[in-house]
Design a protein around this motif. Sequence first.
Motif, mmCIF file in Angstrom:
data_model
loop_
_atom_site.group_PDB
_atom_site.id
_atom_site.type_symbol
_atom_site.label_atom_id
_atom_site.label_comp_id
_atom_site.label_asym_id
_atom_site.label_seq_id
_atom_site.Cartn_x
_atom_site.Cartn_y
_atom_site.Cartn_z
ATOM 1 N N SER A 7 0.845 -1.205 0.000
ATOM 2 C CA SER A 7 0.000 0.000 0.000
ATOM 3 C C SER A 7 0.873 1.246 0.000
ATOM 4 O O SER A 7 1.936 1.282 0.628
ATOM 5 N N ASN A 8 0.407 2.274 -0.689
ATOM 6 C CA ASN A 8 1.019 3.598 -0.575
ATOM 7 C C ASN A 8 0.257 4.329 0.520
ATOM 8 O O ASN A 8 -0.970 4.363 0.495
ATOM 9 N N VAL A 9 0.991 4.886 1.472
ATOM 10 C CA VAL A 9 0.355 5.589 2.582
ATOM 11 C C VAL A 9 0.921 6.997 2.710
ATOM 12 O O VAL A 9 2.054 7.261 2.316
ATOM 13 N N LYS A 10 0.102 7.878 3.264
ATOM 14 C CA LYS A 10 0.533 9.220 3.645
ATOM 15 C C LYS A 10 0.273 9.337 5.136
ATOM 16 O O LYS A 10 -0.826 9.034 5.601
ATOM 17 N N ILE A 11 1.305 9.761 5.871
ATOM 18 C CA ILE A 11 1.180 9.892 7.321
ATOM 19 C C ILE A 11 1.752 11.224 7.787
ATOM 20 O O ILE A 11 2.528 11.856 7.083
ATOM 21 N N THR A 12 1.354 11.597 8.983
ATOM 22 C CA THR A 12 2.091 12.591 9.759
ATOM 23 C C THR A 12 2.545 11.853 11.008
ATOM 24 O O THR A 12 1.961 10.834 11.402
ATOM 25 N N PHE A 13 3.632 12.328 11.605
ATOM 26 C CA PHE A 13 4.105 11.667 12.817
ATOM 27 C C PHE A 13 4.855 12.633 13.711
ATOM 28 O O PHE A 13 5.317 13.683 13.262
ATOM 29 N N GLU A 14 4.948 12.251 14.977
ATOM 30 C CA GLU A 14 5.782 12.921 15.965
ATOM 31 C C GLU A 14 6.562 11.832 16.660
ATOM 32 O O GLU A 14 5.988 10.801 17.020
ATOM 33 N N ALA A 15 7.860 12.044 16.854
ATOM 34 C CA ALA A 15 8.693 11.059 17.547
ATOM 35 C C ALA A 15 9.206 11.671 18.847
ATOM 36 O O ALA A 15 9.641 12.824 18.875
ATOM 37 N N PHE A 16 9.140 10.878 19.916
ATOM 38 C CA PHE A 16 9.536 11.315 21.250
ATOM 39 C C PHE A 16 10.486 10.309 21.872
ATOM 40 O O PHE A 16 10.412 9.113 21.567
ATOM 41 N N ASP A 17 11.349 10.779 22.783
ATOM 42 C CA ASP A 17 12.081 9.820 23.597
ATOM 43 C C ASP A 17 11.163 9.388 24.735
ATOM 44 O O ASP A 17 10.040 9.888 24.860
ATOM 45 N N GLY A 56 -6.806 6.883 11.233
ATOM 46 C CA GLY A 56 -6.393 6.211 12.458
ATOM 47 C C GLY A 56 -5.160 6.831 13.087
ATOM 48 O O GLY A 56 -4.333 7.443 12.409
ATOM 49 N N VAL A 57 -5.061 6.673 14.399
ATOM 50 C CA VAL A 57 -3.913 7.154 15.170
ATOM 51 C C VAL A 57 -3.336 5.967 15.916
ATOM 52 O O VAL A 57 -4.086 5.167 16.487
ATOM 53 N N ARG A 58 -2.017 5.855 15.907
ATOM 54 C CA ARG A 58 -1.370 4.744 16.595
ATOM 55 C C ARG A 58 -0.087 5.254 17.243
ATOM 56 O O ARG A 58 0.622 6.068 16.675
ATOM 57 N N ASP A 81 17.245 3.889 23.905
ATOM 58 C CA ASP A 81 16.996 2.475 23.598
ATOM 59 C C ASP A 81 15.718 2.291 22.809
ATOM 60 O O ASP A 81 15.597 1.354 22.028
ATOM 61 N N GLU A 82 14.757 3.185 23.017
ATOM 62 C CA GLU A 82 13.525 3.135 22.244
ATOM 63 C C GLU A 82 12.950 4.538 22.118
ATOM 64 O O GLU A 82 13.258 5.420 22.910
ATOM 65 N N ILE A 83 12.139 4.716 21.063
ATOM 66 C CA ILE A 83 11.434 5.971 20.869
ATOM 67 C C ILE A 83 9.954 5.669 20.717
ATOM 68 O O ILE A 83 9.572 4.531 20.430
ATOM 69 N N ILE A 84 9.138 6.679 20.915
ATOM 70 C CA ILE A 84 7.695 6.542 20.764
ATOM 71 C C ILE A 84 7.286 7.407 19.581
ATOM 72 O O ILE A 84 7.650 8.592 19.523
ATOM 73 N N ILE A 85 6.584 6.825 18.643
ATOM 74 C CA ILE A 85 6.147 7.557 17.455
ATOM 75 C C ILE A 85 4.622 7.578 17.419
ATOM 76 O O ILE A 85 3.981 6.522 17.421
ATOM 77 N N LYS A 86 4.076 8.786 17.409
ATOM 78 C CA LYS A 86 2.621 8.948 17.224
ATOM 79 C C LYS A 86 2.393 9.099 15.734
ATOM 80 O O LYS A 86 2.879 10.050 15.109
ATOM 81 N N VAL A 87 1.663 8.167 15.136
ATOM 82 C CA VAL A 87 1.402 8.152 13.698
ATOM 83 C C VAL A 87 -0.077 8.459 13.452
ATOM 84 O O VAL A 87 -0.944 7.873 14.096
#
Length: 93
Positions: A7-17, A56-58, A81-87
């Motif tokens: 699938s081709n998708v378009k997203i916005t995201f924010e990445a946090f520690d 959808g939001v994940r 060690d890990e990041i959190i991404i709101k998609v």
Amino acid sequence: KEAVAGSNVKITFEAFDTDGNKLTETAKENMLEFMIGIGEVIKGLDLGVKGMKAGGVRYLVVPRKMYLGIKPKFNPKSRPDEIIIKVVLISVS
């Protein structure tokens, strides 16, 4: 329509520690567009958007080995060690 491999998708995201500090983001007017499953984005996003539907939001918890390659606004020597991404999935085609 559900996002699947190919699938081709378009997203916005924010990445946090894990402390909640914002590392990077996109804006709705500057969406990220990619095809799922061909390695155009970090592995955590590639796998994390599968199964989502437009609107959808994940929240993805992405370990370091699945986000290498991201161009952070933080010191690469101190990558968490890990990041959190709101998609937010804008569209699927």
